[in-house]
Scaffold this motif. Structure first.
Motif, PDB file in Angstrom:
ATOM      1  N   ALA A 130      -2.093  -2.791  -3.649  1.00 18.44           N
ATOM      2  CA  ALA A 130      -1.690  -3.783  -4.652  1.00 18.44           C
ATOM      3  C   ALA A 130      -2.598  -5.000  -4.577  1.00 18.44           C
ATOM      4  O   ALA A 130      -2.856  -5.522  -3.498  1.00 18.44           O
ATOM      5  CB  ALA A 130      -0.252  -4.204  -4.418  1.00 18.44           C
ATOM      6  N   GLU A 131      -3.100  -5.394  -5.716  1.00 17.29           N
ATOM      7  CA  GLU A 131      -3.904  -6.617  -5.758  1.00 17.29           C
ATOM      8  C   GLU A 131      -3.102  -7.779  -6.299  1.00 17.29           C
ATOM      9  O   GLU A 131      -3.326  -8.916  -5.940  1.00 17.29           O
ATOM     10  CB  GLU A 131      -5.143  -6.387  -6.629  1.00 17.29           C
ATOM     11  CG  GLU A 131      -6.059  -5.338  -6.032  1.00 17.29           C
ATOM     12  CD  GLU A 131      -7.451  -5.389  -6.603  1.00 17.29           C
ATOM     13  OE1 GLU A 131      -7.566  -5.591  -7.823  1.00 17.29           O
ATOM     14  OE2 GLU A 131      -8.411  -5.207  -5.838  1.00 17.29           O
ATOM     15  N   ARG A 132      -2.161  -7.492  -7.198  1.00 15.25           N
ATOM     16  CA  ARG A 132      -1.435  -8.586  -7.844  1.00 15.25           C
ATOM     17  C   ARG A 132      -0.154  -8.041  -8.452  1.00 15.25           C
ATOM     18  O   ARG A 132      -0.165  -7.001  -9.095  1.00 15.25           O
ATOM     19  CB  ARG A 132      -2.341  -9.166  -8.945  1.00 15.25           C
ATOM     20  CG  ARG A 132      -1.698 -10.138  -9.897  1.00 15.25           C
ATOM     21  CD  ARG A 132      -1.443 -11.490  -9.229  1.00 15.25           C
ATOM     22  NE  ARG A 132      -1.449 -12.591 -10.173  1.00 15.25           N
ATOM     23  CZ  ARG A 132      -0.407 -12.964 -10.908  1.00 15.25           C
ATOM     24  NH1 ARG A 132       0.723 -12.294 -10.842  1.00 15.25           N
ATOM     25  NH2 ARG A 132      -0.500 -13.996 -11.717  1.00 15.25           N
ATOM     26  N   PHE A 133       0.942  -8.717  -8.223  1.00  7.10           N
ATOM     27  CA  PHE A 133       2.201  -8.393  -8.876  1.00  7.10           C
ATOM     28  C   PHE A 133       2.640  -9.583  -9.691  1.00  7.10           C
ATOM     29  O   PHE A 133       2.487 -10.722  -9.248  1.00  7.10           O
ATOM     30  CB  PHE A 133       3.304  -8.149  -7.833  1.00  7.10           C
ATOM     31  CG  PHE A 133       3.347  -6.752  -7.289  1.00  7.10           C
ATOM     32  CD1 PHE A 133       3.907  -5.731  -8.049  1.00  7.10           C
ATOM     33  CD2 PHE A 133       2.853  -6.460  -6.034  1.00  7.10           C
ATOM     34  CE1 PHE A 133       3.969  -4.444  -7.542  1.00  7.10           C
ATOM     35  CE2 PHE A 133       2.902  -5.177  -5.519  1.00  7.10           C
ATOM     36  CZ  PHE A 133       3.460  -4.167  -6.283  1.00  7.10           C
ATOM     37  N   ARG A 135       0.835  -1.204   0.000  1.00  8.38           N
ATOM     38  CA  ARG A 135       0.000   0.000   0.000  1.00  8.38           C
ATOM     39  C   ARG A 135       0.865   1.248   0.000  1.00  8.38           C
ATOM     40  O   ARG A 135       1.920   1.291   0.651  1.00  8.38           O
ATOM     41  CB  ARG A 135      -0.899   0.001   1.251  1.00  8.38           C
ATOM     42  CG  ARG A 135      -1.894   1.154   1.298  1.00  8.38           C
ATOM     43  CD  ARG A 135      -2.886   1.022   2.434  1.00  8.38           C
ATOM     44  NE  ARG A 135      -2.254   1.017   3.746  1.00  8.38           N
ATOM     45  CZ  ARG A 135      -2.155  -0.038   4.514  1.00  8.38           C
ATOM     46  NH1 ARG A 135      -2.669  -1.196   4.133  1.00  8.38           N
ATOM     47  NH2 ARG A 135      -1.544   0.032   5.678  1.00  8.38           N
ATOM     48  N   LEU A 136       0.392   2.260  -0.721  1.00 13.29           N
ATOM     49  CA  LEU A 136       1.052   3.562  -0.677  1.00 13.29           C
ATOM     50  C   LEU A 136      -0.035   4.618  -0.597  1.00 13.29           C
ATOM     51  O   LEU A 136      -1.038   4.537  -1.302  1.00 13.29           O
ATOM     52  CB  LEU A 136       1.934   3.775  -1.913  1.00 13.29           C
ATOM     53  CG  LEU A 136       2.854   5.003  -1.844  1.00 13.29           C
ATOM     54  CD1 LEU A 136       4.266   4.648  -2.306  1.00 13.29           C
ATOM     55  CD2 LEU A 136       2.348   6.152  -2.692  1.00 13.29           C
ATOM     56  N   SER A 170      -1.514  -5.120 -10.771  1.00 12.30           N
ATOM     57  CA  SER A 170      -2.879  -4.634 -10.732  1.00 12.30           C
ATOM     58  C   SER A 170      -3.076  -3.901  -9.404  1.00 12.30           C
ATOM     59  O   SER A 170      -2.744  -4.425  -8.346  1.00 12.30           O
ATOM     60  CB  SER A 170      -3.813  -5.839 -10.861  1.00 12.30           C
ATOM     61  OG  SER A 170      -5.067  -5.566 -10.333  1.00 12.30           O
ATOM     62  N   ILE A 171      -3.584  -2.682  -9.499  1.00  5.29           N
ATOM     63  CA  ILE A 171      -3.676  -1.814  -8.322  1.00  5.29           C
ATOM     64  C   ILE A 171      -5.093  -1.287  -8.190  1.00  5.29           C
ATOM     65  O   ILE A 171      -5.730  -0.912  -9.175  1.00  5.29           O
ATOM     66  CB  ILE A 171      -2.734  -0.578  -8.493  1.00  5.29           C
ATOM     67  CG1 ILE A 171      -1.276  -1.007  -8.621  1.00  5.29           C
ATOM     68  CG2 ILE A 171      -2.931   0.438  -7.377  1.00  5.29           C
ATOM     69  CD1 ILE A 171      -0.642  -1.524  -7.366  1.00  5.29           C
ATOM     70  N   ARG A 172      -5.562  -1.247  -6.961  1.00  4.43           N
ATOM     71  CA  ARG A 172      -6.846  -0.613  -6.697  1.00  4.43           C
ATOM     72  C   ARG A 172      -6.572   0.716  -6.004  1.00  4.43           C
ATOM     73  O   ARG A 172      -5.756   0.783  -5.095  1.00  4.43           O
ATOM     74  CB  ARG A 172      -7.676  -1.528  -5.793  1.00  4.43           C
ATOM     75  CG  ARG A 172      -9.065  -1.058  -5.649  1.00  4.43           C
ATOM     76  CD  ARG A 172      -9.970  -1.947  -4.828  1.00  4.43           C
ATOM     77  NE  ARG A 172     -11.074  -1.112  -4.386  1.00  4.43           N
ATOM     78  CZ  ARG A 172     -12.015  -0.653  -5.188  1.00  4.43           C
ATOM     79  NH1 ARG A 172     -12.027  -0.984  -6.451  1.00  4.43           N
ATOM     80  NH2 ARG A 172     -12.962   0.141  -4.742  1.00  4.43           N
TER      81      ARG A 172
END
Lengths: 177, 128
Positions: free
Chosen positions: A102-105, A17-18, A111-113
């Protein structure tokens, strides 16, 4: 000089998270055109932060999270904006808080929400109120991906994360990027 | 999970990722030609399938995205005999007869159909 649409990073949990802050200021010139007064139609000036710049702020927030995850080894580019929703206008004097999760790296990208919340200082007691969300896909750009697209020979240095982003992280207290 | 359940979930993923209408997502629909998918959408679809079904999809496991970079499979913009064999093995239901007449690598993404994804998910869940 780079177009920076976040002012400060306030939280960084690597690969997770950022959170960043954007203070909207009437000193931003575009706000005087978006929207200028229309004397003929009797409309007063109505400065509203363009929603596209809210998207850019969210993308920068997410992009730093993705770039940081690989130690800024890749050029991270915004590849796709999924759903974007903004339920309120943003006026000068407001503070926006962008949260990228972050949902997936994977090797190809991430993929980011994203979520945007607004603090209206005239109603400070309400605190930050969520006013929008977004889905973003980032891609790690490399030479094999652009081969054949007339873009061979990308610069050897990381041209996405230059000094501006590194300074921003450093000045936000997150050390040398 | 039945095949119908899988189809419904895959349809939901594609409607979401490609912003298309539910009724356009037929089994035979080509992701690129019929549903307007672009290269980055394939990454998005993989991410969304993982979320929907709760499994991990390895790089190139569903869409052979490094395929075009492999000189064994692609030479001078054309898919080689080895490449066609690889695609057949990967997507057994695929009718490659018209593709083989002009096996341009740029046409490969056009071969991917909704059914291919459903088959992939069914197989993956079955071997879990």
């Amino acid at each position: 000089m780079r177009w920076m649409w976040i002012d400060r990073v306030i939280e960084l949990v690597p690969r997770t998270r950022l959170v960043a802050i954007k203070n909207v200021s009437l000193a931003e010139e575009h706000l005087h055109d978006h929207f200028a007064a229309d004397i003929g139609r009797g409309l007063p000036a109505t400065p509203v932060m363009p929603a596209s710049l809210v998207v850019e702020g969210l993308a920068q927030t997410g992009g730093i999270l993705v770039g940081h995850a690989s130690g800024f080894a890749y050029n991270v580019v915004l590849a796709k904006v999924g759903k974007f929703e903004l339920t309120r206008d943003v006026f000068p004097g407001a503070t926006l808080r962008y949260t990228a999760t972050a949902e997936r790296f994977d090797d190809a990208g991430a993929s980011i929400r994203g979520e945007v919340a607004m603090l209206d200082h005239a109603r400070a007691a309400e605190g930050f109120v969520t006013i929008g969300s977004i889905e973003l896909i980032f891609s790690h750009l490399n030479n094999s991906m652009v081969a054949g697209a007339g873009l061979e020979n990308l610069p050897a240095h990381n041209f996405v994360f230059g000094e501006s982003f590194k300074s921003l992280l450093r000045n936000s207290g997150f050390g040398e990027a | 999970m039945t095949r119908a359940d899988i189809e419904a979930k895959v349809r939901g993923v594609l409607v979401d990722a490609l912003a298309v209408d539910d009724e356009d997502v037929t089994l035979k629909a080509s992701l690129v030609r019929d549903l307007g998918a672009e290269s980055i959408d394939f990454l998005d679809i993989v991410f969304k399938l993982e979320q929907a079904f709760g499994f991990k999809i390895g790089e190139g496991e569903l869409f052979p995205n490094s395929f075009a970079q492999d000189p064994k499979f692609v030479s001078a913009g054309k898919v080689t005999g080895d490449g066609v064999a690889f695609l057949k093995q990967r997507m057994p239901k695929l009718d490659l007869s018209s593709f083989e007449k002009d096996p341009s690598v740029s046409k490969v993404p056009g071969l991917f159909t909704v059914e291919m994804i459903v088959d992939f998910v069914e197989k993956k869940l079955g071997t879990h």
